[in-house]
Design a protein around this motif. Structure first.
Motif, PDB file in Angstrom:
ATOM      1  N   ARG A   1       0.849  -1.207   0.000  1.00 25.75           N
ATOM      2  CA  ARG A   1       0.000   0.000   0.000  1.00 25.75           C
ATOM      3  C   ARG A   1       0.877   1.246   0.000  1.00 25.75           C
ATOM      4  N   GLU A   2       1.494   1.507  -1.122  1.00 27.22           N
ATOM      5  CA  GLU A   2       2.395   2.659  -1.208  1.00 27.22           C
ATOM      6  C   GLU A   2       1.605   3.966  -1.268  1.00 27.22           C
ATOM      7  N   THR A   3       2.163   4.984  -0.634  1.00 22.91           N
ATOM      8  CA  THR A   3       1.541   6.301  -0.650  1.00 22.91           C
ATOM      9  C   THR A   3       1.280   6.769  -2.085  1.00 22.91           C
TER      10      THR A   3
ATOM     11  N   TRP B   1       1.677   9.712  -2.965  1.00 23.90           N
ATOM     12  CA  TRP B   1       2.593  10.822  -3.213  1.00 23.90           C
ATOM     13  C   TRP B   1       3.672  10.420  -4.223  1.00 23.90           C
TER      14      TRP B   1
ATOM     15  N   ARG C   1      11.489  11.331  -1.919  1.00 26.81           N
ATOM     16  CA  ARG C   1      11.215  10.245  -0.968  1.00 26.81           C
ATOM     17  C   ARG C   1      11.759   8.933  -1.485  1.00 26.81           C
TER      18      ARG C   1
ATOM     19  N   PRO D   1       8.697   2.595   0.256  1.00 24.88           N
ATOM     20  CA  PRO D   1       8.047   2.271   1.530  1.00 24.88           C
ATOM     21  C   PRO D   1       8.908   1.321   2.365  1.00 24.88           C
TER      22      PRO D   1
ATOM     23  N   GLY E   1       1.983  12.266   3.923  1.00 26.67           N
ATOM     24  CA  GLY E   1       2.572  11.364   2.942  1.00 26.67           C
ATOM     25  C   GLY E   1       2.562   9.915   3.337  1.00 26.67           C
ATOM     26  N   GLY E   2       2.137   9.625   4.586  1.00 19.70           N
ATOM     27  CA  GLY E   2       2.087   8.238   5.026  1.00 19.70           C
ATOM     28  C   GLY E   2       3.262   7.831   5.875  1.00 19.70           C
ATOM     29  N   ASN E   3       3.575   8.647   6.898  1.00 22.80           N
ATOM     30  CA  ASN E   3       4.680   8.377   7.816  1.00 22.80           C
ATOM     31  C   ASN E   3       4.148   8.377   9.235  1.00 22.80           C
TER      32      ASN E   3
ATOM     33  N   TRP F   1       5.908   6.022   4.138  1.00 28.79           N
ATOM     34  CA  TRP F   1       5.328   6.087   2.791  1.00 28.79           C
ATOM     35  C   TRP F   1       4.286   5.003   2.524  1.00 28.79           C
TER      36      TRP F   1
ATOM     37  N   ASP G   1       0.237   4.320   2.251  1.00 32.60           N
ATOM     38  CA  ASP G   1      -0.980   5.073   1.976  1.00 32.60           C
ATOM     39  C   ASP G   1      -1.731   5.329   3.283  1.00 32.60           C
ATOM     40  N   PRO G   2      -1.986   6.589   3.635  1.00 34.20           N
ATOM     41  CA  PRO G   2      -2.700   6.873   4.879  1.00 34.20           C
ATOM     42  C   PRO G   2      -4.055   6.170   4.983  1.00 34.20           C
TER      43      PRO G   2
END
Length: 369
Positions: free
Chosen positions: A39-41, A43, A71, A74, A333-335, A351, A353-354
């Motif tokens: 599930r990569e951001t 961004w 960036r 992930p 960004g998912g951190n 990174w 995905d939120p």
């Protein structure tokens, strides 16, 4: 109380054990890790272009003032009671963390309070920080508690950015909603608003009280005692240099909204999370007073999902699958860092995905036997 195993100082490898030895179903935990890794951001890798393209706000308010780096891929890790149980990607990849840095400012405020540099959280900041930033009728009543809980309603411009830019900011529609609209200012302590300029005003106020660069304090009082690496850095803006005691010092930013912020890797972040899990201790070393950690993670009266720059889950509205006493440091960004006192889990993801956060947390907890 369950004993906590501390990892040796960096760059030694973080000690690991098999999932079943730490109370997890190995297959279910493996599925949770695969879920996170896949599930990569959304961004792009080019974060500078992302900001310049108007993700946070339109020109000219989106002008980048600090360092921005592309960036990486992930990555993340999961520990239980201090022992590494799973990881994915390169957990020593140094990246921007955006608003995770806000939670690190909270730690520095705790050091300042313990040292007597902040005498009383309910004391107006302007009584000890006399740089003009708290002279106006609107700003004079602002206390340390107000600014730590995002209820300060500080008004003004700092380092070339007006707090007006983030007025009306809604994190649930970040990058989509409108903000920066004029509105009547409220009395300090009566309105909650997520505002990067006001957090940067906190960073400058802490710098004034310490009289030395905040990254130096962070290294000396937190990161070195935790055995962290020397790979991280914390920066501000080209406009945020101030003179203190005849020395030019860069005031750091509490995020990467306009560049700068804390550049750090997942393993160092996990050490900070593990210190939080131990209520401010690192083995036999006291990093922060236990009472500071307790106060930092007490829900704000105006927002029960927020403490002293830490995200809380007291209503279970933000992350329904997480426990009510879970604590998070979230960055755009998912951190994130997730601290779960009930299970001893500390996890960091970069990174992801939120939108996948609740699913990941739920799967990790479901993997516990």
């Amino acid at each position: 109380m369950t004993s906590i195993a501390l990892p040796p100082p960096s760059p030694a490898a973080w000690p690991a054990q098999p999932a079943d030895a730490l109370g997890f179903d190995a297959a279910k935990l493996g599925a949770a890790v695969e879920f996170a890794a896949s599930r990569e951001t959304p961004w792009p890798n080019d974060i500078a272009a992302h900001i310049a393209g108007g993700f946070f706000e339109a020109p000219p308010d989106n002008e980048i003032l600090g360092t921005v780096s592309p960036r990486g891929a992930p990555n993340g890790l999961i520990t239980r009671n201090g022992v590494l149980v799973a990881s994915w990607g390169d957990t020593r990849q140094v990246d921007m963390t955006f608003s995770v840095a806000k939670s690190y400012l909270s730690l520095l405020a705790g050091i300042a309070h313990a040292d007597g540099l902040i005498r009383d959280l309910d004391e107006p900041i302007g009584e000890t920080v006399r740089d003009g930033g708290f002279d106006s009728a609107q700003n004079a009543p602002i206390t340390w508690r107000h600014i730590l809980t995002n209820t300060s309603e500080w008004e003004g411009t700092l380092f070339g950015k007006s707090e007006m830019i983030d007025r009306g900011r809604d994190l649930t529609v970040e990058g989509q909603g409108k903000k920066g609209q004029p509105r009547p200012m409220r009395k300090p302590g009566t309105h909650w608003e997520y505002n990067d300029v006001r957090v940067n005003r906190l960073a400058l106020s802490l710098l004034r009280r310490f009289g030395q660069p905040l990254p130096e304090v962070f290294a000396e009082r937190i990161m070195r005692p935790l055995g962290a690496s020397a790979d991280w850095r914390w920066e501000g803006y080209r406009t945020s240099w101030v003179e203190i005691g005849g020395r030019l010092i860069q005031s750091v930013s509490g995020g990467g909204h306009w560049g700068g912020g804390c550049f750090i890797h997942a393993e160092d972040q996990a050490r900070i999370g593990l210190m939080m899990l131990q209520k401010g201790a690192w083995g036999g070393t006291r990093i922060l007073p236990e009472r500071w950690i307790a106060e930092s993670t007490t829900p704000c009266a105006l927002n029960p999902s927020y403490g002293f720059l830490w995200w809380l889950n007291s209503t279970r509205a933000r992350v329904p699958s997480a426990a009510a006493d879970a604590v998070f440091a979230f960055g755009a960004g998912g951190n994130a860092t997730w601290i779960d006192p009930g299970t001893g889990i500390v996890a960091v993801w970069r990174w992801m995905d939120p939108a996948a956060v609740d699913g990941f947390v739920g799967q990790v907890l479901a993997a516990l036997r």
